[in-house]
Design an enzyme around this catalytic site. Structure first.
Site, PDB file in Angstrom:
ATOM      1  N   LYS A  54       0.839  -1.203   0.000  1.00  0.00           N
ATOM      2  CA  LYS A  54       0.000   0.000   0.000  1.00  0.00           C
ATOM      3  C   LYS A  54       0.874   1.253   0.000  1.00  0.00           C
ATOM      4  O   LYS A  54       0.591   2.222  -0.710  1.00  0.00           O
ATOM      5  CB  LYS A  54      -0.954  -0.013   1.203  1.00  0.00           C
ATOM      6  CG  LYS A  54      -2.108  -0.988   1.019  1.00  0.00           C
ATOM      7  CD  LYS A  54      -2.896  -1.260   2.287  1.00  0.00           C
ATOM      8  CE  LYS A  54      -3.886  -2.406   2.039  1.00  0.00           C
ATOM      9  NZ  LYS A  54      -4.623  -2.833   3.242  1.00  0.00           N
ATOM     10  N   GLN A  98      -5.359  -2.039   9.385  1.00  0.00           N
ATOM     11  CA  GLN A  98      -5.162  -3.343   8.743  1.00  0.00           C
ATOM     12  C   GLN A  98      -5.722  -4.459   9.630  1.00  0.00           C
ATOM     13  O   GLN A  98      -5.453  -4.515  10.833  1.00  0.00           O
ATOM     14  CB  GLN A  98      -3.667  -3.563   8.474  1.00  0.00           C
ATOM     15  CG  GLN A  98      -3.342  -4.823   7.693  1.00  0.00           C
ATOM     16  CD  GLN A  98      -3.882  -4.809   6.261  1.00  0.00           C
ATOM     17  OE1 GLN A  98      -3.973  -3.787   5.619  1.00  0.00           O
ATOM     18  NE2 GLN A  98      -4.258  -5.968   5.770  1.00  0.00           N
ATOM     19  N   ASP A 121     -11.566   2.006   3.230  1.00  0.00           N
ATOM     20  CA  ASP A 121     -11.798   0.562   3.089  1.00  0.00           C
ATOM     21  C   ASP A 121     -13.280   0.267   2.822  1.00  0.00           C
ATOM     22  O   ASP A 121     -13.621  -0.826   2.363  1.00  0.00           O
ATOM     23  CB  ASP A 121     -11.430  -0.167   4.395  1.00  0.00           C
ATOM     24  CG  ASP A 121     -10.038  -0.790   4.359  1.00  0.00           C
ATOM     25  OD1 ASP A 121      -9.565  -1.119   3.261  1.00  0.00           O
ATOM     26  OD2 ASP A 121      -9.451  -0.956   5.443  1.00  0.00           O
TER      27      ASP A 121
HETATM   28  N1  GUN Z   1      -7.112  -7.425   5.644  1.00  0.00           N
HETATM   29  C1  GUN Z   1      -7.298  -8.126   4.499  1.00  0.00           C
HETATM   30  N2  GUN Z   1      -7.789  -7.329   3.538  1.00  0.00           N
HETATM   31  C2  GUN Z   1      -7.913  -6.098   4.070  1.00  0.00           C
HETATM   32  C3  GUN Z   1      -8.357  -4.850   3.564  1.00  0.00           C
HETATM   33  O1  GUN Z   1      -8.768  -4.699   2.411  1.00  0.00           O
HETATM   34  N3  GUN Z   1      -8.323  -3.808   4.437  1.00  0.00           N
HETATM   35  C4  GUN Z   1      -7.905  -3.939   5.714  1.00  0.00           C
HETATM   36  N4  GUN Z   1      -7.927  -2.858   6.508  1.00  0.00           N
HETATM   37  N5  GUN Z   1      -7.485  -5.085   6.221  1.00  0.00           N
HETATM   38  C5  GUN Z   1      -7.497  -6.152   5.394  1.00  0.00           C
END
Ligand code: GUN
Length: 291
Positions: A54, A98, A121
């Site tokens: 990211k 996350q 998200d």
């Molecule tokens: N864990 C797995 N996929 C994601 C996601 O798209 N966003 C977040 N915050 N955590 C994750």
């Protein structure tokens, strides 16, 4: 049949270049550079990789990025205070916490604390609800990336039978909602999960299968109708001594045997994964523009 390989890596690179162009224009016109913050708790290998990617994607798009790290023993109160700070920080356009979080932290409580206007998200109840009834919102990145891949590869979804395997809040549920909606998939959608008695039969009738159950090789050739489109969301780490990191990523689809049956299929890696991160960048751009 030689299937079309849906190249998520190449598509994501094109979209990131499009975003970078737009950011250049915004900044040249005196606007603010988009700023994404990520909160990472602990040292889970998968989460470390996602967050690192990211940050790299932010660089590629010309975004500012911040990484806020906590050890596994962070308290829920500390994490909630961090979310409050990010909610109030005018320099941050959007942020993510996350997942997964350690068991002693209530992930739902943390998610619900995020200001929906910064929830890039799309996990807060406000954004989920808005998505379900078709209002402007942040659409979760993985389903949004899949919809974008289908669109860019001119795969017809309207009126088609789509089976979504998996009912998670991050992928399965929002995917089913989007595939059902007129403005996105406009398809006839069935959701199957670990307790579906007729899972194989449902899959065999599907024009489009989206596999998001996290079980390597779960979708086998006998479950796929010739000519179907198969989207593989699985990214399970499987031990593999021949690889430098000691593991490889395995999808939910038995690619070797399923691919020859398909009209189109996503590989793992290089399919859905790169698109997910790219859609998070698009959501952050949307946040920065105040849309
Ligand atoms: N864990 C797995 N996929 C994601 C996601 O798209 N966003 C977040 N915050 N955590 C994750």
């Amino acid at each position: 049949m030689t299937p079309q390989i849906i190249d998520g890596k190449a598509t994501a690179a094109i979209i990131k270049a499009e975003i970078a162009e737009e950011v250049k224009r915004i900044v040249a016109n005196g606007g603010k550079r988009p700023h994404l913050a990520a909160v990472l708790v602990g040292h889970d290998g998968g989460s470390e990789t996602y967050v690192k990617n990211k940050v790299l994607a932010c660089e590629a798009c010309g975004f500012q990025s911040s990484l806020i790290r906590y050890e596994d023993d962070v308290t829920e109160a500390e994490l909630l205070a961090c979310v409050d700070r990010l909610n109030q920080d005018p320099t941050v356009d959007g942020f993510i916490v996350q997942l997964p979080l350690p068991a002693h932290i209530d992930a739902q409580k943390v998610t619900e604390r995020i200001d929906p206007r910064k929830d890039v998200d799309g996990f807060t109840p406000v954004n989920v609800g808005r998505m379900v009834i078709g209002l402007p919102c942040y659409v979760p990145a993985t389903p949004k990336g899949i919809i974008e891949l289908l669109r860019r590869y001119h795969i017809e979804t309207s009126g088609k039978r789509c089976v979504v395997l998996g009912r998670s809040n991050i992928v399965g549920k929002p995917m089913a909602m989007l595939m059902m909606q007129k403005a996105y998939g406009d398809a006839t959608v069935t959701v199957c999960h670990s307790h579906s008695a007729t899972l194989k039969e449902e899959c065999r009738q599907a024009d489009i299968i989206v596999a998001a159950i996290g079980r390597p090789g779960f979708v086998t050739a006998d479950m796929v109708k010739p000519g179907a489109v198969v989207i593989d969301v699985g990214t399970t780490r499987v031990p593999d001594a021949t690889r430098p990191k000691g593991f490889r990523l395995s999808g939910d689809v038995d690619f070797e045997h399923v691919a020859p049956l398909c009209s189109a299929i996503t590989p793992v890696p290089g399919g859905v994964g790169p698109m997910t991160i790219c859609m998070l960048m698009l959501n952050t751009l949307q946040a920065a523009k105040g849309e």
